[in-house]
Design a protein around this motif. Structure first.
Motif, mmCIF file in Angstrom:
data_model
loop_
_atom_site.group_PDB
_atom_site.id
_atom_site.type_symbol
_atom_site.label_atom_id
_atom_site.label_comp_id
_atom_site.label_asym_id
_atom_site.label_seq_id
_atom_site.Cartn_x
_atom_site.Cartn_y
_atom_site.Cartn_z
ATOM 1 N N GLN A 505 0.828 -1.211 0.000
ATOM 2 C CA GLN A 505 0.000 0.000 0.000
ATOM 3 C C GLN A 505 0.863 1.263 0.000
ATOM 4 N N ALA A 506 1.892 1.231 -0.819
ATOM 5 C CA ALA A 506 2.815 2.366 -0.848
ATOM 6 C C ALA A 506 2.443 3.372 -1.936
ATOM 7 N N ILE A 507 1.523 2.977 -2.824
ATOM 8 C CA ILE A 507 1.213 3.845 -3.956
ATOM 9 C C ILE A 507 -0.200 4.387 -3.854
ATOM 10 N N GLU A 508 -0.334 5.679 -4.133
ATOM 11 C CA GLU A 508 -1.694 6.194 -4.248
ATOM 12 C C GLU A 508 -1.732 7.224 -5.381
ATOM 13 N N LEU A 509 -2.901 7.346 -6.022
ATOM 14 C CA LEU A 509 -3.036 8.300 -7.116
ATOM 15 C C LEU A 509 -3.322 9.674 -6.527
ATOM 16 N N GLN A 510 -2.604 10.656 -7.023
ATOM 17 C CA GLN A 510 -2.796 12.014 -6.514
ATOM 18 C C GLN A 510 -3.024 12.961 -7.682
ATOM 19 N N PRO A 511 -3.860 13.997 -7.468
ATOM 20 C CA PRO A 511 -4.087 14.969 -8.543
ATOM 21 C C PRO A 511 -2.818 15.779 -8.801
ATOM 22 N N ARG A 512 -2.532 15.988 -10.083
ATOM 23 C CA ARG A 512 -1.364 16.799 -10.433
ATOM 24 C C ARG A 512 -1.649 17.487 -11.765
ATOM 25 N N ASP A 513 -1.670 18.807 -11.763
ATOM 26 C CA ASP A 513 -1.899 19.587 -12.988
ATOM 27 C C ASP A 513 -3.118 19.071 -13.768
ATOM 28 N N GLY A 514 -4.201 18.887 -13.092
ATOM 29 C CA GLY A 514 -5.419 18.515 -13.787
ATOM 30 C C GLY A 514 -5.553 17.057 -14.138
ATOM 31 N N LYS A 515 -4.516 16.250 -13.846
ATOM 32 C CA LYS A 515 -4.717 14.809 -14.048
ATOM 33 C C LYS A 515 -4.294 14.064 -12.790
ATOM 34 N N ARG A 516 -4.626 12.775 -12.777
ATOM 35 C CA ARG A 516 -4.252 11.986 -11.611
ATOM 36 C C ARG A 516 -2.988 11.187 -11.946
ATOM 37 N N VAL A 517 -2.001 11.281 -11.060
ATOM 38 C CA VAL A 517 -0.779 10.510 -11.311
ATOM 39 C C VAL A 517 -0.423 9.685 -10.079
ATOM 40 N N SER A 518 0.325 8.681 -10.358
ATOM 41 C CA SER A 518 0.736 7.748 -9.307
ATOM 42 C C SER A 518 1.787 8.408 -8.414
ATOM 43 N N HIS A 519 1.629 8.215 -7.088
ATOM 44 C CA HIS A 519 2.601 8.775 -6.149
ATOM 45 C C HIS A 519 3.099 7.665 -5.216
ATOM 46 N N VAL A 520 4.421 7.569 -5.055
ATOM 47 C CA VAL A 520 5.002 6.498 -4.226
ATOM 48 C C VAL A 520 5.444 7.063 -2.882
#
Lengths: 559, 480
Positions: A505-520
């Motif tokens: 459970q180390a990854i979650e999607l986060q909003p970035r510049d209008g899109k959702r990107v993976s965050h570790v």
């Protein structure tokens, strides 16, 4: 990037590698590989001499990559990395090649092939090392408290030790009271002290210690997070408590095997297990004039091969107690090997013989037989030393059964992401060198949950686990490996496959510049690489295992 | 004692010789170094200075206490490529070593001109290591290389050869030697019982002449170090019961009867035979090995207790023999096979199925020798049939009992009690398994009780945990 200057240190490991792999030949070969500016061999690269050779090599040859070809990173990588660090080389510029487990050990009988394979593996290591980049580790704060799962004598011992060192401890016990297995035990070997005399003061101490919070009739429902910052949810009678701890100790003990169907157990009223006998003796109920005990019932048999370590002494203890309270009683112990190791147990065994307990050796090929209608009346056994069949009168038959993995082991191992061994007990990080640690950082194991242990051994393990668990708490911070996943946000399409697959459970999607990107979350990421392999857009790279590095290795293999 | 101190000063004065040091410094300048860092005395003041010409060197000062490390580091940082000589004392170099460890200094391009401080100077600084050279043993072992085994007649190296106790007397070593191959620190030591110089039999300078680092100082004396600690852990380990008293097994008389530890040395890559299992009588590698268990253990004449680890080490040794020489047959004579640890039963099963190991439950009564081939012959009772049988092996390995290694003196100094077998006594009670009879002192490993490695390592962490508890309570009481 500056031009790689690679140094390779090939270890003989005494005979372990040197006797099968042509180490001097390998060194000569390695010298010809691209960017290798120095190669040497050492009798033991892990010895002080070898470590200073690495340091000297880095300085004299101005190395900026180091490879050790030796045993296994599991035990020795930290050592070689710290040698690099000591002379100012980032430890992630070190590469390990395992030519012991992967060459000399498995190809012991084909030394030429072992040598060729060692060359191949080192060539691959060199190809990767050329592309290594320095990495920095982050520092994570540690919550100075611990969770102990299990409120038996071992769990309580660990909790008290941690509390005495000044840390807050949460103890979670599934039963309505503390004490664990010892609650049903009568007396303890080798001193024959009553079990309650040991547990009661301990329970009082735990209850009165302001640093210890106890949850009875409770279960750990959920654990997330990582070393230093575990989020724990405990369910107590339907009510949930949440708290944060730095480290976790597993001390949930083990179950006793019920030998249903063996030697009339469950069918004949006078066939008991040792634990049932103890409960009876505790209540002062009569046990009969002729008592026969059979050891290794359900242990050291094809379907359960292990020896449960504590049962011989349990049988001898109960036999002695019967003889002490009623010298006229006859007690026989039918046994296989007698495991009375050490000083006290051997003495205890001898004393039992002096008390008149009779020991008869049986073999698995000719096990004892129970004779009787509705109840065990006679036990037939082959006496190995006398080489004849004997018949023993029997008022009570006591079966000595092994400890078996607790039912909860599966759930807890899944919840904490720690492994079980092939028997179902918890698996320590290293049998010899890390006996109370899990491979998972910040979680520790002690008592019969790991392997059957008696009280003194269990308490020793409790102190050991507490000592290990206190380390990060006292330090106040931990530095996890910098080997983790790196997301290229431009490439990431935000599909979320990585989030789904990550076992930590180390990854979650986060909003970035209008899109959702993976965050570790770097602190949680273990660098397993699952996400990197699964990412459809190739947006996730693994530090220290980049695609480029791995492909270079593959190319080197087939070049 | 007084006599020794005088000799130290004499030794020191010799190295302190100004002329010598200046000559060395000039040599360094001649080699094209950029300068020499040292102390200069001018107009009655002493300060660090970079000497660049030979002329200036007459102002070189050797005595006062200034540590040059900071100055050296600053210079090197400013001019990283400079090649410098440094007139350094032990403390200077240790400081620079430390700086190097921290990564803020590099020894590259630096040459050291070592000086030893005088006794007065050392006293003023309260210094334990005023002598420059012993710190300088680089572990080059030139002294050993210069010292071949047949060197007894040579005068410039160590002429002494004695049995090597690490290899249990199976090999030989010099009176200056490395204690064992993986010793930490990996530096040679001298044997005070055999060195001609130390025992005052001869003014021998053998090793001194060979040592390039000038690391051999004959007049070093023992030091007493005071430590202020809150807890003590006793972990002095084990020793071996001397089985030569058990005449029935003929150890010491029958050549091919060895102890398990001797067997371990014979099969070790760093052992006297470099790992080849050469049996003592004729150097042949045996393919038929017998192991006898409980030799001196579980025996009222010797040690009544079970040594706890021998069942497993005998099995391992038998498996190793097979790995070295596939086809080797091993036979283990045992009383109870005490394989109680994780995966131990499975290990025994593997020895039987894959490594040609047979287990016979019997305690052999006697060993004889076959005069034709020096093979030991074991007489034993087959307990399953009651027959007396004999078994001929090429070598017999005795699992000798292990005993705690702690002297009565040490126990007395610590104020702890030992039990009747010599193990450290616990105060009793289940909750203090690693305590001794004296509060604040803990024990672990074999000196505590017969234990294998996993148990000993566990006890070690446990004892550390108890010690941490003790120290925490001292802290909370506000001091010692």
């Amino acid at each position: 990037m500056e031009e790689p200057r690679i140094g390779v240190f090939v270890c003989h490991c005494g005979r372990n590698i040197g006797a099968y792999v042509d180490v001097p030949g390998v060194v000569e070969y390695v010298k010809g590989l691209p960017n290798v500016v120095h190669a040497e061999r050492n009798l033991y690269t892990c010895s002080e001499e070898g470590i200073s050779a690495i340091k000297k090599g880095i300085q004299e040859h101005n190395l900026n990559r180091v490879i050790v070809a030796s045993c296994t990173p599991r035990t020795h990588e930290p050592l070689f990395r710290s040698a690099c660090e000591a002379v100012g080389l980032n430890k992630y510029l070190f590469e390990f090649v395992n030519i012991r487990d992967q060459c000399s050990w498995v190809h012991m009988h084909e030394p030429e092939k072992a040598t060729e394979k060692a060359k191949d593996l080192i060539r691959m290591g060199v190809a990767k090392a050329r592309l290594l980049e320095p990495l920095e580790e982050i520092e994570i704060k540690v919550t100075p408290s611990a969770l102990v799962i299990g409120g038996g004598v071992v769990g309580m011992g660990a909790a008290l030790n941690l509390a005495a060192q000044g840390f807050e401890v949460h103890v979670v016990e599934k039963e309505p009271e503390l004490g664990g297995t010892l609650r049903s035990v009568y007396k303890l070997y080798p001193t024959n002290e009553e079990a309650t005399k040991v547990t009661n003061p301990l329970i009082e101490k735990v209850k009165n210690d302001p640093k210890i919070k106890t949850y009875l009739s409770a279960k750990v429902k959920e654990v997330s997070g990582f070393i230093g910052n575990f989020d724990v949810v405990v369910n107590q009678d339907g009510e949930e408590s949440k708290f944060n701890v730095g480290t976790i100790i597993v001390a949930i003990g083990a179950d006793k095997l019920k030998p249903t169907g063996q030697y009339g157990y469950g069918e004949m009223p006078n066939v008991l297990t040792q634990l049932e006998l103890e409960e009876r003796m505790k209540k002062g109920e009569p046990v009969g004039q002729n008592v026969v005990m059979i050891n290794c019932v359900g242990a050291r048999v094809p379907e359960r091969t292990y020896c449960s370590r504590i049962c011989c002494m349990t049988a001898i203890k109960n036999a002695s107690l019967i003889k002490e309270s009623n010298p006229k009683a006859k007690v026989w112990i039918l046994h296989r090997d007698l495991m009375t190791y050490g000083v006290d147990f051997e003495n205890y065994y001898r004393k039992a013989m002096e008390l008149g307990v009779r020991f008869i050796r049986y073999s698995l090929e000719r096990p004892p037989q129970v004779i009787g209608d509705g109840k065990a009346e006679e036990i037939k056994a082959y006496h190995e030393l006398r080489r004849e069949e004997i018949e023993l009168p029997c008022d009570m038959l006591v079966l000595t059964t092994p400890l078996i993995p607790a039912e909860d082991n599966q759930d807890i191992s899944k919840m904490l992401k720690v492994s079980l061994d092939e028997f179902g007990f918890f698996l320590e990080a290293h049998l010899k060198l890390r006996p109370v640690e899990f491979a998972m950082d910040g979680i520790y194991i002690c008592g019969s949950a790991k392997w059957p242990t008696d009280v003194t051994e269990g308490i020793s393990q409790a102190y050991a686990a507490a000592s290990k668990a206190a380390g990060p708490l006292r330090m106040g911070y931990v530095k996890p490996e910098a080997i983790n996943a790196l997301v290229n946000e431009d490439k990431c399409s935000g599909c979320g496959i990585c989030e789904l697959l990550c076992p930590f459970q180390a990854i979650e999607l986060q909003p970035r510049d209008g899109k959702r990107v993976s965050h570790v979350n770097e602190a949680v990421c273990k660098g397993c690489g699952t996400c990197g392999a699964a990412c459809p857009s190739g947006a996730i790279a693994m530090h220290y295992f980049t695609d480029e590095q791995i492909l270079a290795q593959v190319e080197a293999l087939f070049s | 004692m007084a006599e020794k101190e005088t000799t130290v000063i004499t030794e020191a004065e010799k190295i302190l010789d100004r002329e010598n040091i200046i000559a060395k410094a000039e040599e360094v300048l001649d080699q094209g170094y950029d300068g020499i860092i040292g102390l200069r005395k001018r107009w009655g003041h002493v300060s660090p200075y970079l000497f660049t010409t030979k002329d200036e060197l007459k102002e070189l000062e050797l005595e006062p206490r200034y540590n040059l490390a900071t100055f050296v580091r600053q210079l090197k940082n400013k001019w990283p490529d400079a090649r410098l000589g440094i007139v350094s004392r032990g403390c200077d170099e240790r400081a620079l070593d430390k700086l190097e460890e921290l990564g803020v200094f590099s020894k590259e391009g630096v040459v050291f001109i070592g000086i030893t401080c005088s006794m007065e100077q050392a006293e003023e600084c309260n210094c334990e290591k005023p002598i420059y050279t012993p710190l300088d043993c680089t572990g080059c072992w030139k002294c050993m290389e210069e010292c071949p085994k047949d060197a007894i007649t040579r005068i410039n190296v160590c002429p002494i050869l004695v049995p090597d106790q690490f290899n249990l007397g199976l090999g030989q070593r010099k009176a200056i030697y490395l204690p064992f191959p993986q010793a930490v620190p990996k530096k040679n030591v001298r044997d005070p019982n055999h060195c001609l110089r130390i025992t005052e039999k001869l003014e021998c300078k053998g090793c001194e002449n060979a040592c390039e680092a000038k690391a051999i100082v004959h007049d070093m004396a023992d030091q007493i170090v005071d430590l202020d600690v809150g807890a003590i852990i006793v972990a002095t380990g084990l020793d071996f019961y001397d089985v030569s008293g058990l005449e029935e097994y003929g150890y010491g008389k029958i050549k091919n009867v060895v102890t398990a530890m001797e067997y371990e040395r014979l099969t070790s890559a760093s052992g006297p035979t470099l790992g080849s299992l050469d049996r003592p009588s004729d150097g042949k590698v045996p393919h038929n090995i017998a192991f006898i268990q409980c030799v001196g253990s579980r025996d009222f004449r010797c040690e009544p207790y079970c040594s706890s680890v021998c069942c497993m080490h005998a099995t391992k040794e038998a498996m190793m023999a097979y790995e070295h020489e596939p086809g080797t047959k091993s036979t283990v004579f045992y009383m109870d096979m005490r394989a109680v640890g994780k995966r131990f039963q499975e290990y025994i099963a593997r020895a039987k199925s894959d490594y040609n190991v047979t287990y016979i439950r019997s305690r052999p009564g006697r060993i004889e020798v076959n005069p034709e081939n020096d093979n030991p012959i074991i007489w034993y009772e087959d307990t399953t049939t009651g027959e007396i049988k004999k078994f001929e092996a090429e070598i017999v390995v005795l699992a000798q009992a292990m005993i705690p290694q702690i002297t009565k003196d040490l126990a007395e100094i610590l104020g702890i009690e030992l039990d009747e077998n010599g193990f450290v006594k616990t105060p009793g009670g289940f909750l203090q398994p690693l305590d001794t009879t004296k509060p604040g002192i803990f024990a672990c490993g074999y000196v505590h009780s017969p234990r294998d490695i996993p148990d000993s390592v566990t006890q070690a962490s446990g004892a550390a945990g108890r010690a941490a508890e003790e120290i925490a309570s001292l802290h909370s009481q506000g001091g010692k």
